[in-house]
Write an enzyme that holds these catalytic residues in place. Structure first.
Site, mmCIF file in Angstrom:
data_model
loop_
_atom_site.group_PDB
_atom_site.id
_atom_site.type_symbol
_atom_site.label_atom_id
_atom_site.label_comp_id
_atom_site.label_asym_id
_atom_site.label_seq_id
_atom_site.Cartn_x
_atom_site.Cartn_y
_atom_site.Cartn_z
ATOM 1 N N PHE A 87 -15.262 3.052 7.810
ATOM 2 C CA PHE A 87 -13.941 3.513 7.358
ATOM 3 C C PHE A 87 -13.758 3.397 5.837
ATOM 4 C CE2 PHE A 87 -13.583 -0.926 8.801
ATOM 5 C CZ PHE A 87 -13.080 -1.545 7.659
ATOM 6 N N HIS A 98 -1.664 -5.503 1.467
ATOM 7 C CA HIS A 98 -2.874 -6.302 1.262
ATOM 8 C C HIS A 98 -2.476 -7.685 0.756
ATOM 9 C CE1 HIS A 98 -6.756 -7.648 -0.352
ATOM 10 N NE2 HIS A 98 -6.060 -8.061 -1.403
ATOM 11 N N TYR A 137 -12.398 -3.063 -2.896
ATOM 12 C CA TYR A 137 -12.875 -3.100 -1.505
ATOM 13 C C TYR A 137 -14.400 -3.063 -1.400
ATOM 14 C CZ TYR A 137 -8.170 -2.585 0.481
ATOM 15 O OH TYR A 137 -6.863 -2.794 0.880
ATOM 16 N N ARG A 190 -0.819 -14.750 3.785
ATOM 17 C CA ARG A 190 -1.565 -14.176 4.914
ATOM 18 C C ARG A 190 -0.799 -14.360 6.227
ATOM 19 N NH1 ARG A 190 -6.254 -10.880 4.197
ATOM 20 N NH2 ARG A 190 -7.129 -11.706 6.109
ATOM 21 N N GLU A 222 -9.049 -10.782 -7.740
ATOM 22 C CA GLU A 222 -8.152 -9.626 -7.621
ATOM 23 C C GLU A 222 -7.078 -9.633 -8.721
ATOM 24 O OE1 GLU A 222 -8.773 -9.249 -2.767
ATOM 25 O OE2 GLU A 222 -6.928 -10.156 -3.532
ATOM 26 N N ASN A 240 -1.887 -0.082 7.148
ATOM 27 C CA ASN A 240 -1.276 -1.344 7.567
ATOM 28 C C ASN A 240 -0.385 -1.984 6.497
ATOM 29 O OD1 ASN A 240 -3.280 -2.203 5.915
ATOM 30 N ND2 ASN A 240 -4.306 -3.515 7.391
ATOM 31 N N THR A 246 -4.886 -8.050 10.559
ATOM 32 C CA THR A 246 -5.230 -6.744 9.975
ATOM 33 C C THR A 246 -4.668 -5.569 10.779
ATOM 34 O OG1 THR A 246 -7.271 -7.738 9.170
ATOM 35 C CG2 THR A 246 -7.191 -5.333 9.210
ATOM 36 N N LYS A 276 0.838 -1.204 0.000
ATOM 37 C CA LYS A 276 0.000 0.000 0.000
ATOM 38 C C LYS A 276 0.877 1.259 0.000
ATOM 39 C CE LYS A 276 -3.732 -2.503 2.355
ATOM 40 N NZ LYS A 276 -4.612 -2.555 3.557
ATOM 41 N N ARG A 283 3.162 -6.860 9.115
ATOM 42 C CA ARG A 283 2.447 -5.789 9.827
ATOM 43 C C ARG A 283 2.959 -5.616 11.246
ATOM 44 N NH1 ARG A 283 -3.419 -7.599 7.390
ATOM 45 N NH2 ARG A 283 -3.506 -6.180 5.627
HETATM 46 P P1 IDP Z 1 -7.233 -7.472 5.676
HETATM 47 O O1 IDP Z 1 -6.501 -6.418 4.857
HETATM 48 O O2 IDP Z 1 -6.376 -7.969 6.807
HETATM 49 O O3 IDP Z 1 -7.800 -8.575 4.827
HETATM 50 P P2 IDP Z 1 -9.944 -6.389 5.861
HETATM 51 O O4 IDP Z 1 -10.878 -6.647 6.987
HETATM 52 O O5 IDP Z 1 -10.203 -7.053 4.548
HETATM 53 O O6 IDP Z 1 -8.459 -6.733 6.389
HETATM 54 O O7 IDP Z 1 -9.889 -4.820 5.664
HETATM 55 C C1 IDP Z 1 -9.324 -4.269 4.502
HETATM 56 C C2 IDP Z 1 -8.506 -3.061 4.860
HETATM 57 O O8 IDP Z 1 -9.349 -2.059 5.418
HETATM 58 C C3 IDP Z 1 -7.442 -3.298 5.937
HETATM 59 O O9 IDP Z 1 -6.264 -3.901 5.434
HETATM 60 C C4 IDP Z 1 -7.207 -1.876 6.430
HETATM 61 O O10 IDP Z 1 -6.384 -1.144 5.518
HETATM 62 C C5 IDP Z 1 -8.607 -1.289 6.370
HETATM 63 N N1 IDP Z 1 -9.283 -1.379 7.668
HETATM 64 C C6 IDP Z 1 -9.782 -2.492 8.263
HETATM 65 N N2 IDP Z 1 -10.331 -2.197 9.460
HETATM 66 C C7 IDP Z 1 -10.181 -0.848 9.613
HETATM 67 C C8 IDP Z 1 -10.549 0.074 10.650
HETATM 68 O O11 IDP Z 1 -11.131 -0.282 11.680
HETATM 69 N N3 IDP Z 1 -10.207 1.395 10.446
HETATM 70 C C9 IDP Z 1 -9.577 1.831 9.309
HETATM 71 N N4 IDP Z 1 -9.208 1.001 8.328
HETATM 72 C C10 IDP Z 1 -9.510 -0.318 8.469
HETATM 73 MG MG MG Z 2 -9.262 -8.465 3.302
#
Ligand code: IDP
Ligand code: MG
Length: 134
Positions: free
Chosen positions: A58, A116, A50, A86, A127, A113, A92, A10, A103
Protein backbone atom coordinates in the site's frame (compact mmCIF):
# COMPACT_ATOMS: atom_id res chain seq x y z
CA UNK A 1 8.86 13.42 32.22
CA UNK A 2 7.92 15.94 29.60
CA UNK A 3 8.30 14.60 26.10
CA UNK A 4 7.41 15.63 22.54
CA UNK A 5 5.39 13.75 19.93
CA UNK A 6 4.92 14.55 16.28
CA UNK A 7 1.25 14.44 15.25
CA UNK A 8 -0.23 15.05 11.83
CA UNK A 9 -3.90 15.34 10.90
CA UNK A 10 -4.04 13.74 7.46
CA UNK A 11 -5.85 15.26 4.42
CA UNK A 12 -9.17 13.50 5.15
CA UNK A 13 -9.20 14.88 8.71
CA UNK A 14 -8.39 18.42 7.55
CA UNK A 15 -10.93 18.23 4.69
CA UNK A 16 -13.66 17.05 7.09
CA UNK A 17 -13.06 19.94 9.50
CA UNK A 18 -11.77 17.82 12.39
CA UNK A 19 -8.72 19.95 13.38
CA UNK A 20 -10.44 21.72 16.29
CA UNK A 21 -12.05 18.56 17.67
CA UNK A 22 -8.78 16.62 17.54
CA UNK A 23 -6.60 19.37 19.06
CA UNK A 24 -9.21 19.74 21.80
CA UNK A 25 -8.87 16.06 22.74
CA UNK A 26 -5.11 16.40 23.24
CA UNK A 27 -5.60 19.59 25.27
CA UNK A 28 -8.32 18.05 27.47
CA UNK A 29 -5.99 15.14 28.21
CA UNK A 30 -3.50 17.67 29.57
CA UNK A 31 -1.05 17.71 26.67
CA UNK A 32 0.04 21.00 25.08
CA UNK A 33 0.16 22.11 21.46
CA UNK A 34 3.56 23.81 21.07
CA UNK A 35 3.96 24.09 17.26
CA UNK A 36 1.51 23.73 14.38
CA UNK A 37 1.46 24.25 10.66
CA UNK A 38 -1.13 23.75 7.91
CA UNK A 39 0.71 22.74 4.72
CA UNK A 40 0.80 20.30 1.88
CA UNK A 41 3.67 17.79 1.89
CA UNK A 42 5.91 17.31 -1.14
CA UNK A 43 6.05 13.71 -2.40
CA UNK A 44 9.76 13.42 -1.49
CA UNK A 45 9.08 14.31 2.15
CA UNK A 46 6.14 11.88 2.34
CA UNK A 47 8.41 9.12 1.03
CA UNK A 48 11.02 9.88 3.72
CA UNK A 49 8.39 10.05 6.46
CA UNK A 50 7.04 6.61 5.49
CA UNK A 51 10.32 5.04 4.26
CA UNK A 52 10.00 2.15 6.75
CA UNK A 53 6.85 1.08 4.83
CA UNK A 54 8.46 1.19 1.38
CA UNK A 55 8.13 -2.58 0.84
CA UNK A 56 4.40 -2.64 1.71
CA UNK A 57 1.88 -3.13 -1.10
CA UNK A 58 0.00 0.00 0.00
CA UNK A 59 3.06 2.32 -0.04
CA UNK A 60 2.20 4.16 -3.30
CA UNK A 61 -1.43 4.56 -2.22
CA UNK A 62 -0.25 5.90 1.16
CA UNK A 63 2.07 8.52 -0.38
CA UNK A 64 -0.68 9.57 -2.80
CA UNK A 65 -3.17 9.92 0.08
CA UNK A 66 -0.88 11.93 2.35
CA UNK A 67 0.01 14.33 -0.49
CA UNK A 68 -3.60 14.69 -1.73
CA UNK A 69 -4.40 17.82 0.31
CA UNK A 70 -3.30 19.89 3.26
CA UNK A 71 -2.13 18.29 6.48
CA UNK A 72 -2.04 19.86 9.96
CA UNK A 73 1.35 19.06 11.51
CA UNK A 74 1.84 19.48 15.25
CA UNK A 75 4.27 19.08 18.09
CA UNK A 76 2.40 17.86 21.16
CA UNK A 77 4.23 18.09 24.47
CA UNK A 78 3.64 16.67 27.93
CA UNK A 79 4.08 13.67 30.19
CA UNK A 80 4.72 10.52 28.14
CA UNK A 81 3.42 12.43 25.12
CA UNK A 82 4.25 9.65 22.63
CA UNK A 83 2.35 6.96 24.52
CA UNK A 84 -0.54 9.25 25.48
CA UNK A 85 -0.98 10.51 21.91
CA UNK A 86 -0.99 6.93 20.57
CA UNK A 87 -3.67 5.85 23.04
CA UNK A 88 -5.87 8.86 22.24
CA UNK A 89 -5.47 8.09 18.50
CA UNK A 90 -6.24 4.35 18.76
CA UNK A 91 -5.18 1.38 16.60
CA UNK A 92 -4.14 1.82 12.94
CA UNK A 93 -7.37 0.34 11.56
CA UNK A 94 -10.39 2.49 12.51
CA UNK A 95 -12.59 -0.62 12.21
CA UNK A 96 -10.66 -2.07 15.18
CA UNK A 97 -10.29 1.22 17.09
CA UNK A 98 -12.60 1.45 20.12
CA UNK A 99 -15.15 4.27 20.47
CA UNK A 100 -13.59 7.13 22.41
CA UNK A 101 -10.40 7.05 20.34
CA UNK A 102 -9.92 9.49 17.47
CA UNK A 103 -9.79 6.76 14.82
CA UNK A 104 -12.63 4.85 16.50
CA UNK A 105 -14.89 7.89 16.55
CA UNK A 106 -14.12 9.44 13.17
CA UNK A 107 -12.76 6.79 10.80
CA UNK A 108 -13.97 3.81 8.82
CA UNK A 109 -11.09 2.78 6.62
CA UNK A 110 -7.44 1.80 7.29
CA UNK A 111 -6.31 3.61 4.14
CA UNK A 112 -7.80 6.92 5.37
CA UNK A 113 -7.34 6.88 9.10
CA UNK A 114 -7.36 10.63 9.83
CA UNK A 115 -4.22 11.07 11.88
CA UNK A 116 -0.58 10.10 12.39
CA UNK A 117 1.24 9.98 15.74
CA UNK A 118 4.89 9.05 16.39
CA UNK A 119 5.26 5.44 17.54
CA UNK A 120 8.42 5.95 19.65
CA UNK A 121 10.46 8.74 21.20
CA UNK A 122 13.23 8.17 18.63
CA UNK A 123 10.78 8.44 15.74
CA UNK A 124 9.23 11.55 17.32
CA UNK A 125 12.66 13.22 17.28
CA UNK A 126 13.24 12.16 13.68
CA UNK A 127 9.78 13.32 12.54
CA UNK A 128 9.97 16.68 14.36
CA UNK A 129 13.32 17.26 12.62
CA UNK A 130 11.83 16.35 9.24
CA UNK A 131 8.71 18.54 9.57
CA UNK A 132 9.75 21.48 11.75
CA UNK A 133 13.50 22.03 11.42
CA UNK A 134 13.99 23.55 8.01
P1 IDP B 1 0.18 3.84 12.40
O1 IDP B 1 -0.20 5.07 11.60
O2 IDP B 1 -0.95 3.41 13.30
O3 IDP B 1 1.49 3.99 13.12
P2 IDP B 1 1.59 2.19 10.44
O4 IDP B 1 1.64 0.71 10.47
O5 IDP B 1 2.82 2.96 10.81
O6 IDP B 1 0.34 2.64 11.35
O7 IDP B 1 1.12 2.60 8.98
C1 IDP B 1 1.25 3.93 8.54
C2 IDP B 1 0.03 4.33 7.76
O8 IDP B 1 -0.08 3.52 6.60
C3 IDP B 1 -1.31 4.10 8.49
O9 IDP B 1 -1.61 5.13 9.42
C4 IDP B 1 -2.28 4.07 7.32
O10 IDP B 1 -2.55 5.38 6.83
C5 IDP B 1 -1.46 3.34 6.26
N1 IDP B 1 -1.75 1.90 6.25
C6 IDP B 1 -1.38 0.98 7.16
N2 IDP B 1 -1.83 -0.25 6.83
C7 IDP B 1 -2.51 -0.08 5.65
C8 IDP B 1 -3.21 -0.98 4.79
O11 IDP B 1 -3.31 -2.19 5.02
N3 IDP B 1 -3.79 -0.43 3.66
C9 IDP B 1 -3.68 0.91 3.36
N4 IDP B 1 -3.05 1.78 4.15
C10 IDP B 1 -2.46 1.29 5.28
MG1 MG C 1 3.42 4.31 12.31
Amino acid sequence: MSERAFVMIKPDGVERGLIGEIVSRFEKKGLRLVRAELTSIPKEKAEIHYEHLKSKPFFDELVEYITSGCVFSMIIEGTAAVQNVRSLIGPTNPAEAPPGTIRGDFGLDVAQNIIHGSDSVDNAIREIKLFFEK
